[in-house]
Structure formats: C-alpha cells, structure tokens
Design a protein around this motif. Structure first.
Motif, PDB file in Angstrom:
ATOM      1  N   TYR A  29      82.361  44.750  48.239  1.00 38.56           N
ATOM      2  CA  TYR A  29      83.300  43.850  48.314  1.00 38.56           C
ATOM      3  C   TYR A  29      83.203  42.654  47.432  1.00 38.56           C
ATOM      4  O   TYR A  29      83.760  42.427  46.478  1.00 38.56           O
ATOM      5  CB  TYR A  29      83.714  43.621  49.724  1.00 38.56           C
ATOM      6  CG  TYR A  29      84.724  42.404  49.766  1.00 38.56           C
ATOM      7  CD1 TYR A  29      85.872  42.872  49.705  1.00 38.56           C
ATOM      8  CD2 TYR A  29      84.239  41.006  49.907  1.00 38.56           C
ATOM      9  CE1 TYR A  29      86.937  41.597  49.566  1.00 38.56           C
ATOM     10  CE2 TYR A  29      85.103  40.123  49.979  1.00 38.56           C
ATOM     11  CZ  TYR A  29      86.574  40.268  49.870  1.00 38.56           C
ATOM     12  OH  TYR A  29      87.406  39.450  50.012  1.00 38.56           O
ATOM     13  N   TYR A  30      81.913  42.358  47.417  1.00 37.15           N
ATOM     14  CA  TYR A  30      81.666  41.020  46.688  1.00 37.15           C
ATOM     15  C   TYR A  30      81.550  41.312  45.034  1.00 37.15           C
ATOM     16  O   TYR A  30      81.747  40.638  44.357  1.00 37.15           O
ATOM     17  CB  TYR A  30      80.356  40.243  47.281  1.00 37.15           C
ATOM     18  CG  TYR A  30      80.642  39.564  48.605  1.00 37.15           C
ATOM     19  CD1 TYR A  30      81.698  38.633  48.649  1.00 37.15           C
ATOM     20  CD2 TYR A  30      80.256  39.993  49.759  1.00 37.15           C
ATOM     21  CE1 TYR A  30      82.090  37.890  49.657  1.00 37.15           C
ATOM     22  CE2 TYR A  30      80.532  39.144  50.906  1.00 37.15           C
ATOM     23  CZ  TYR A  30      81.523  38.379  50.898  1.00 37.15           C
ATOM     24  OH  TYR A  30      81.852  37.641  52.048  1.00 37.15           O
ATOM     25  N   HIS A  35      83.889  40.582  39.853  1.00 38.74           N
ATOM     26  CA  HIS A  35      84.427  41.308  38.749  1.00 38.74           C
ATOM     27  C   HIS A  35      85.783  41.144  38.488  1.00 38.74           C
ATOM     28  O   HIS A  35      86.512  40.756  37.343  1.00 38.74           O
ATOM     29  CB  HIS A  35      84.173  42.811  38.852  1.00 38.74           C
ATOM     30  CG  HIS A  35      84.195  43.703  37.454  1.00 38.74           C
ATOM     31  ND1 HIS A  35      85.628  43.977  37.176  1.00 38.74           N
ATOM     32  CD2 HIS A  35      83.485  43.744  36.564  1.00 38.74           C
ATOM     33  CE1 HIS A  35      85.127  44.637  36.002  1.00 38.74           C
ATOM     34  NE2 HIS A  35      83.943  44.595  35.735  1.00 38.74           N
ATOM     35  N   PHE A  36      86.627  41.159  39.682  1.00 32.35           N
ATOM     36  CA  PHE A  36      87.995  40.771  39.763  1.00 32.35           C
ATOM     37  C   PHE A  36      88.357  39.392  39.269  1.00 32.35           C
ATOM     38  O   PHE A  36      89.326  39.244  38.518  1.00 32.35           O
ATOM     39  CB  PHE A  36      88.955  41.131  41.041  1.00 32.35           C
ATOM     40  CG  PHE A  36      90.189  41.072  41.063  1.00 32.35           C
ATOM     41  CD1 PHE A  36      90.988  41.921  40.816  1.00 32.35           C
ATOM     42  CD2 PHE A  36      90.861  39.807  41.312  1.00 32.35           C
ATOM     43  CE1 PHE A  36      92.380  41.895  40.896  1.00 32.35           C
ATOM     44  CE2 PHE A  36      92.211  39.674  41.451  1.00 32.35           C
ATOM     45  CZ  PHE A  36      92.920  40.741  41.139  1.00 32.35           C
ATOM     46  N   VAL A 107      77.486  42.419  36.823  1.00 29.89           N
ATOM     47  CA  VAL A 107      77.990  41.627  38.164  1.00 29.89           C
ATOM     48  C   VAL A 107      77.497  42.231  39.242  1.00 29.89           C
ATOM     49  O   VAL A 107      77.105  41.347  40.256  1.00 29.89           O
ATOM     50  CB  VAL A 107      79.642  41.956  38.128  1.00 29.89           C
ATOM     51  CG1 VAL A 107      80.252  41.468  39.558  1.00 29.89           C
ATOM     52  CG2 VAL A 107      80.408  41.280  36.834  1.00 29.89           C
ATOM     53  N   MET A 108      76.920  43.487  39.560  1.00 30.22           N
ATOM     54  CA  MET A 108      76.385  44.105  40.694  1.00 30.22           C
ATOM     55  C   MET A 108      75.189  43.524  41.012  1.00 30.22           C
ATOM     56  O   MET A 108      74.893  43.192  42.172  1.00 30.22           O
ATOM     57  CB  MET A 108      76.399  45.293  40.870  1.00 30.22           C
ATOM     58  CG  MET A 108      77.959  45.941  41.011  1.00 30.22           C
ATOM     59  SD  MET A 108      77.977  47.873  41.333  1.00 30.22           S
ATOM     60  CE  MET A 108      77.230  48.472  40.034  1.00 30.22           C
ATOM     61  N   MET A 109      74.397  43.276  39.850  1.00 30.28           N
ATOM     62  CA  MET A 109      72.950  42.754  39.933  1.00 30.28           C
ATOM     63  C   MET A 109      73.055  41.171  40.375  1.00 30.28           C
ATOM     64  O   MET A 109      72.213  40.939  41.222  1.00 30.28           O
ATOM     65  CB  MET A 109      72.426  42.932  38.494  1.00 30.28           C
ATOM     66  CG  MET A 109      70.734  42.230  38.474  1.00 30.28           C
ATOM     67  SD  MET A 109      69.879  42.992  39.989  1.00 30.28           S
ATOM     68  CE  MET A 109      69.270  44.333  38.984  1.00 30.28           C
ATOM     69  N   LYS A 110      74.020  40.472  40.157  1.00 19.29           N
ATOM     70  CA  LYS A 110      74.133  39.076  40.373  1.00 19.29           C
ATOM     71  C   LYS A 110      74.423  39.048  41.834  1.00 19.29           C
ATOM     72  O   LYS A 110      73.652  38.192  42.497  1.00 19.29           O
ATOM     73  CB  LYS A 110      75.442  38.386  39.678  1.00 19.29           C
ATOM     74  CG  LYS A 110      75.652  37.046  39.997  1.00 19.29           C
ATOM     75  CD  LYS A 110      76.791  36.586  39.252  1.00 19.29           C
ATOM     76  CE  LYS A 110      77.225  35.325  39.693  1.00 19.29           C
ATOM     77  NZ  LYS A 110      78.435  34.698  38.966  1.00 19.29           N
ATOM     78  N   VAL A 111      75.205  40.027  42.430  1.00 23.12           N
ATOM     79  CA  VAL A 111      75.654  39.825  43.749  1.00 23.12           C
ATOM     80  C   VAL A 111      74.401  40.478  44.521  1.00 23.12           C
ATOM     81  O   VAL A 111      74.095  39.808  45.749  1.00 23.12           O
ATOM     82  CB  VAL A 111      76.771  40.856  44.236  1.00 23.12           C
ATOM     83  CG1 VAL A 111      77.043  41.109  45.640  1.00 23.12           C
ATOM     84  CG2 VAL A 111      78.196  40.506  43.539  1.00 23.12           C
ATOM     85  N   VAL A 112      73.815  41.429  44.213  1.00 21.93           N
ATOM     86  CA  VAL A 112      72.559  41.914  45.038  1.00 21.93           C
ATOM     87  C   VAL A 112      71.402  40.850  45.150  1.00 21.93           C
ATOM     88  O   VAL A 112      70.647  40.714  46.013  1.00 21.93           O
ATOM     89  CB  VAL A 112      72.041  43.425  44.120  1.00 21.93           C
ATOM     90  CG1 VAL A 112      70.617  43.730  44.829  1.00 21.93           C
ATOM     91  CG2 VAL A 112      72.902  44.324  44.418  1.00 21.93           C
ATOM     92  N   ARG A 148      95.474  34.810  44.485  1.00 24.49           N
ATOM     93  CA  ARG A 148      95.028  34.519  46.034  1.00 24.49           C
ATOM     94  C   ARG A 148      93.434  34.490  45.882  1.00 24.49           C
ATOM     95  O   ARG A 148      92.746  33.722  46.620  1.00 24.49           O
ATOM     96  CB  ARG A 148      95.298  35.638  46.973  1.00 24.49           C
ATOM     97  CG  ARG A 148      94.650  35.410  48.172  1.00 24.49           C
ATOM     98  CD  ARG A 148      95.310  36.378  49.177  1.00 24.49           C
ATOM     99  NE  ARG A 148      94.712  36.467  50.488  1.00 24.49           N
ATOM    100  CZ  ARG A 148      95.149  36.663  51.527  1.00 24.49           C
ATOM    101  NH1 ARG A 148      96.181  36.878  51.869  1.00 24.49           N
ATOM    102  NH2 ARG A 148      94.284  36.472  52.748  1.00 24.49           N
ATOM    103  N   ILE A 149      92.688  35.307  45.045  1.00 30.53           N
ATOM    104  CA  ILE A 149      91.419  35.467  45.117  1.00 30.53           C
ATOM    105  C   ILE A 149      90.619  34.653  43.995  1.00 30.53           C
ATOM    106  O   ILE A 149      89.574  34.536  44.012  1.00 30.53           O
ATOM    107  CB  ILE A 149      91.184  36.880  45.147  1.00 30.53           C
ATOM    108  CG1 ILE A 149      89.623  37.394  45.698  1.00 30.53           C
ATOM    109  CG2 ILE A 149      90.973  37.464  43.556  1.00 30.53           C
ATOM    110  CD1 ILE A 149      89.430  38.473  45.879  1.00 30.53           C
ATOM    111  N   ASN A 150      91.371  34.319  42.811  1.00 33.46           N
ATOM    112  CA  ASN A 150      90.836  33.687  41.645  1.00 33.46           C
ATOM    113  C   ASN A 150      90.675  32.166  42.028  1.00 33.46           C
ATOM    114  O   ASN A 150      90.046  31.372  40.803  1.00 33.46           O
ATOM    115  CB  ASN A 150      91.238  34.041  40.356  1.00 33.46           C
ATOM    116  CG  ASN A 150      90.738  34.040  39.425  1.00 33.46           C
ATOM    117  OD1 ASN A 150      89.449  33.989  39.273  1.00 33.46           O
ATOM    118  ND2 ASN A 150      91.342  33.939  38.223  1.00 33.46           N
TER     119      ASN A 150
END
Length: 177
Positions: A29-30, A35-36, A107-112, A148-150
């Motif tokens: 999700y994050y 990314h979004f 992006v996924m590496m940043k979140v992980v 809403r999300i940005n």
C-alpha cells in the motif's frame, strides 16, 4: 496480477527475515501510494480495501496462493510458547520476466528501508497515506486520487483525536463530494 506478484517477490527478497502477511499488505500500500504521489499511477494497479488492521490489496490472497503453488515463496508458522502466532512469508526464487521498472524498485526500496522490522508508526513516515487509509470506512475501497492523496492539507468537515499506542493522532475527515 502479474505486477502484484513481482512486487510481492521483490519486497520479500529485500526482507531477509521474511514478512507477515499484514506487514506485506502495508508495504504494498505505501509503495503504491508513494509511487502514485510522484507519477499519478500505482505500481500494482490494484484495488485496496480497509480491513480492521491494515490497508489490504484485494488480490493479495490470490497472488500469495499462486506464488506458493509455483514455489516462489514459502510460508513458515511463527511458533511461540503459547502456540502458532501467525505466519512469515519468505522469498525462495524469482519469477521469470520481471515487469518492475527501475523507478518501481526505487520507490519500493525507500518504503522497505523505512520499515526494516515490523511496519509500525506509519503515520510518522507517510502521514497523508496513513490518513487516507484510516479515514476510509471499514471494508470500503481505499481511494487513490490526486485530490485526496497527493496533499497533506485537506478540506476539514470534522476533527477528532484518536489515542493509539499512547500517542495522539489528529485524524482529518474530508468532505465527500
């Protein structure tokens, strides 16, 4: 579902101790949310629902079953003194034809890296994404929209305080239009 499977495997490969199913759901999700915010599209392009304890990709169970059947992941029970306390998902082998871009992986590496252990204190790392999930009613789809999300600044209709884990969080409710 192919991108979801690749994203799951990539996250599990970067998690040497494996991940619990709900932690994996939150990481997805994050990752999709970050990314979004940058590209106005999600990595997995899937839908999320608000369950009692996490944002949850609608197709996650189907993807995990597929990956387990094909031998890409292993599911190991966490056994403690009082019995089985959940399961850990572990990476075994990659899938052919990786469909993740360099930016998806970045992006996924940043979140992980933000959540090396368990996924806790998400509101510290990604407050607007956390808020977007928390204010969505239970079992409803979590909306991903630029309005809403940005942004962290919302049109307020009501404010309330929640006491979670001894910390006070301001939850902002948006005007539904």
């Amino acid at each position: 579902m192919e991108k979801l499977c690749h994203a799951i495997l990539w996250i599990l490969e970067k998690s040497p101790n494996g991940r619990a199913r709900l932690d994996l759901a939150k990481l997805l999700y994050y990752s999709d949310g970050v990314h979004f915010q940058k590209h106005a599209e999600m990595i997995t392009r899937g839908d999320y629902i608000h369950l009692e304890d996490s944002p949850y990709p609608v197709k996650l169970n189907e993807a995990l079953l597929f990956l387990k059947e094909k031998g890409h992941i292993d599911v190991i029970p966490k056994i403690e003194g009082n019995g089985i306390q959940g399961f850990t998902l572990r990476f075994l082998k990659p899938m052919e034809g990786l469909v993740l871009s360099r930016e998806d992986k970045r992006v996924m590496m940043k979140v992980v890296e933000a959540f090396r252990g368990r996924v806790v204190d998400e509101n510290r790392h990604y407050p607007n994404l956390y808020e977007n999930y928390v204010v969505t009613p239970l079992f409803d789809a979590i909306p991903f929209s630029v309005e809403r999300i940005n942004t962290k600044i919302h049109v307020l209709v009501q404010k309330s305080l929640l006491n979670l884990s001894g910390k006070m969080f301001r939850v902002l409710f948006e005007r539904s239009e």
